[in-house]
Design a protein around this motif. Structure first.
Motif, PDB file in Angstrom:
ATOM      1  N   UNK A 122      78.407  67.174  68.063  1.00  0.00           N
ATOM      2  CA  UNK A 122      79.187  66.022  67.636  1.00  0.00           C
ATOM      3  C   UNK A 122      80.463  65.869  68.457  1.00  0.00           C
ATOM      4  N   UNK A 123      80.950  64.636  68.534  1.00  0.00           N
ATOM      5  CA  UNK A 123      82.139  64.351  69.330  1.00  0.00           C
ATOM      6  C   UNK A 123      83.373  65.045  68.780  1.00  0.00           C
ATOM      7  N   UNK A 124      83.410  65.297  67.465  1.00  0.00           N
ATOM      8  CA  UNK A 124      84.577  65.940  66.868  1.00  0.00           C
ATOM      9  C   UNK A 124      84.374  67.445  66.690  1.00  0.00           C
ATOM     10  N   UNK A 125      83.385  68.013  67.386  1.00  0.00           N
ATOM     11  CA  UNK A 125      83.135  69.451  67.322  1.00  0.00           C
ATOM     12  C   UNK A 125      82.923  69.983  68.740  1.00  0.00           C
ATOM     13  N   UNK A 126      83.208  71.267  68.951  1.00  0.00           N
ATOM     14  CA  UNK A 126      83.080  71.867  70.273  1.00  0.00           C
ATOM     15  C   UNK A 126      81.865  72.772  70.392  1.00  0.00           C
ATOM     16  N   UNK A 127      81.135  72.966  69.300  1.00  0.00           N
ATOM     17  CA  UNK A 127      79.912  73.765  69.332  1.00  0.00           C
ATOM     18  C   UNK A 127      79.024  73.334  68.169  1.00  0.00           C
ATOM     19  N   UNK A 128      77.771  73.752  68.235  1.00  0.00           N
ATOM     20  CA  UNK A 128      76.807  73.383  67.196  1.00  0.00           C
ATOM     21  C   UNK A 128      76.366  74.634  66.439  1.00  0.00           C
ATOM     22  N   UNK A 129      76.344  74.559  65.112  1.00  0.00           N
ATOM     23  CA  UNK A 129      75.859  75.647  64.269  1.00  0.00           C
ATOM     24  C   UNK A 129      74.932  75.048  63.225  1.00  0.00           C
ATOM     25  N   UNK A 130      73.714  75.591  63.111  1.00  0.00           N
ATOM     26  CA  UNK A 130      72.756  74.985  62.197  1.00  0.00           C
ATOM     27  C   UNK A 130      71.694  75.994  61.784  1.00  0.00           C
ATOM     28  N   UNK A 131      70.910  75.592  60.794  1.00  0.00           N
ATOM     29  CA  UNK A 131      69.840  76.422  60.234  1.00  0.00           C
ATOM     30  C   UNK A 131      68.553  75.619  60.324  1.00  0.00           C
ATOM     31  N   UNK A 132      67.452  76.267  60.709  1.00  0.00           N
ATOM     32  CA  UNK A 132      66.184  75.530  60.667  1.00  0.00           C
ATOM     33  C   UNK A 132      65.054  76.382  60.123  1.00  0.00           C
ATOM     34  N   UNK A 133      64.083  75.685  59.543  1.00  0.00           N
ATOM     35  CA  UNK A 133      62.909  76.329  58.958  1.00  0.00           C
ATOM     36  C   UNK A 133      61.914  76.688  60.057  1.00  0.00           C
ATOM     37  N   UNK A 134      60.853  77.329  59.647  1.00  0.00           N
ATOM     38  CA  UNK A 134      59.738  77.608  60.556  1.00  0.00           C
ATOM     39  C   UNK A 134      58.459  77.219  59.842  1.00  0.00           C
ATOM     40  N   UNK A 135      57.561  76.463  60.504  1.00  0.00           N
ATOM     41  CA  UNK A 135      57.643  75.906  61.856  1.00  0.00           C
ATOM     42  C   UNK A 135      58.716  74.812  61.980  1.00  0.00           C
ATOM     43  N   UNK A 136      59.100  74.524  63.225  1.00  0.00           N
ATOM     44  CA  UNK A 136      60.092  73.499  63.515  1.00  0.00           C
ATOM     45  C   UNK A 136      59.840  72.994  64.920  1.00  0.00           C
ATOM     46  N   UNK A 137      60.305  71.769  65.203  1.00  0.00           N
ATOM     47  CA  UNK A 137      60.037  71.183  66.522  1.00  0.00           C
ATOM     48  C   UNK A 137      60.661  71.987  67.659  1.00  0.00           C
ATOM     49  N   UNK A 138      61.763  72.723  67.388  1.00  0.00           N
ATOM     50  CA  UNK A 138      62.377  73.511  68.460  1.00  0.00           C
ATOM     51  C   UNK A 138      61.863  74.945  68.483  1.00  0.00           C
ATOM     52  N   UNK A 139      61.016  75.309  67.521  1.00  0.00           N
ATOM     53  CA  UNK A 139      60.455  76.663  67.492  1.00  0.00           C
ATOM     54  C   UNK A 139      59.267  76.716  68.444  1.00  0.00           C
ATOM     55  N   UNK A 140      59.585  76.760  69.735  1.00  0.00           N
ATOM     56  CA  UNK A 140      58.572  76.775  70.788  1.00  0.00           C
ATOM     57  C   UNK A 140      59.226  77.362  72.036  1.00  0.00           C
ATOM     58  N   UNK A 141      58.458  77.560  73.077  1.00  0.00           N
ATOM     59  CA  UNK A 141      58.955  78.088  74.336  1.00  0.00           C
ATOM     60  C   UNK A 141      59.824  77.004  74.974  1.00  0.00           C
ATOM     61  N   UNK A 142      61.153  77.220  75.015  1.00  0.00           N
ATOM     62  CA  UNK A 142      62.064  76.168  75.447  1.00  0.00           C
ATOM     63  C   UNK A 142      63.329  76.758  76.073  1.00  0.00           C
ATOM     64  N   UNK A 143      64.158  75.887  76.628  1.00  0.00           N
ATOM     65  CA  UNK A 143      65.423  76.301  77.236  1.00  0.00           C
ATOM     66  C   UNK A 143      66.439  75.187  77.074  1.00  0.00           C
ATOM     67  N   UNK A 144      67.705  75.512  77.331  1.00  0.00           N
ATOM     68  CA  UNK A 144      68.786  74.532  77.319  1.00  0.00           C
ATOM     69  C   UNK A 144      69.989  75.128  78.057  1.00  0.00           C
TER      70      UNK A 144
END
Length: 297
Positions: free
Chosen positions: A11-33
């Motif tokens: 977000x524009x008013x934040x300097x980092x991202x912190x979150x929780x996600x379930x499994x399975x999830x769209x980002x729970x895969x072989x990925x990078x950033x």
């Protein structure tokens, strides 16, 4: 197998991202950033992959991944069973950390930690279990409390000498090599042109596929159609503008790439369960107690 690019939205008013996600999830895969990631497993066990490293994980598994280093966690249940709130995730850019260090020289050891994380770092599960409640609170915290919790996590990581390098010394972290894959070119193009007149036909032409092949390809990688994916990104951006600016709902609609206010309201209602104006009102109501407390102080 080429890893997929994850577009980390801060977000524009934040300097980092912190979150929780379930499994399975769209980002729970072989990925990078490009962002660094502190990743803690809260529930389940299975295999995790960082670069060319493969290991076992259990609750408390705590890993810091470097920029563009591919990674994934696969629970033993596979995709057959859901694990609510399995993953606790903290993501931040090197630039954000460098700004912190420029303001507070005491944080300079964080940069040393990030340099070591280029191949991935695993910390003891006991530290991961201790950090779980901090990460969980961080995912919903606001204002200065977020910064306080972030400092606590970084301090514990820096102070832990019992850390293990994961990927081998010869592992090639080459984002350009990953980005050459068709899906990453497509996702990057969508992100870069989201607010404009983005047409699926243009993206199909970029991919060099037929319409039917692209439709199957896109659904397999994202779990949704092109229009659904596009709308989801635009609505995420709309939520941020509604929370962080005083732009009218109409201005927000056109700013994020919708060309019809009625359609924007309908799509927003379907995703958030309320119209944009109600979303903004509730967010401001949520912010009101913090403003009252600051005024009282």
């Amino acid at each position: 197998m080429s890893p997929d690019l994850e577009l980390v939205h801060t977000r524009q008013d934040e300097s980092f991202r912190a979150w929780v996600h379930d499994y399975p999830h769209t980002v729970a895969k072989w990925h990078f950033h490009p962002e660094y990631e502190v990743h803690v497993i809260r529930e389940s066990s299975g295999k995790f992959f960082v670069g060319d490293f493969i290991g076992d994980f259990a609750p408390g598994n705590l890993v810091l991944t470097g920029s563009n280093l591919p990674h994934n966690w696969i629970s033993d249940s596979g995709n057959s069973a859901e694990v609510p709130s399995r993953d606790l995730v903290l993501q931040f850019s090197r630039e954000a950390v460098e700004r912190m260090v420029s303001a507070f020289a005491e944080l300079s050891p964080v940069l040393v930690l990030l340099d070591q994380a280029s191949r991935g770092l695993q910390f003891p599960d006991r530290l991961g279990l201790a950090i779980v409640p901090v990460m969980q609170e961080l995912s919903t915290a606001h204002g200065a409390r977020r910064v306080s919790l972030l400092m606590s996590i970084l301090d514990q990581l820096i102070g832990c000498a019992d850390r293990k390098l994961l990927a081998g010394p010869s592992y090639d972290v080459n984002a350009q090599r990953y980005m050459s894959s068709s899906i990453n070119q497509v996702l990057s193009y969508i992100q870069q042109n989201l607010s404009g007149n983005l047409r699926e036909t243009d993206v199909i032409e970029l991919s060099g596929m037929s319409v039917s092949t692209f439709t199957r390809f896109f659904k397999r990688h994202t779990g949704c159609t092109f229009v659904q994916y596009q709308n989801r990104l635009r609505l995420n951006e709309a939520c941020e503008l509604l929370m962080c600016t005083d732009l009218s709902v109409t201005d927000v609609c056109y700013r994020v790439g919708f060309n019809n206010v009625s359609n924007f309201n309908r799509q927003f209602l379907a995703l958030k369960g309320m119209p944009p104006s109600r979303f903004r009102a509730l967010h401001r109501l949520n912010e009101a107690p913090a403003q009252v407390n600051r005024a009282a102080a």
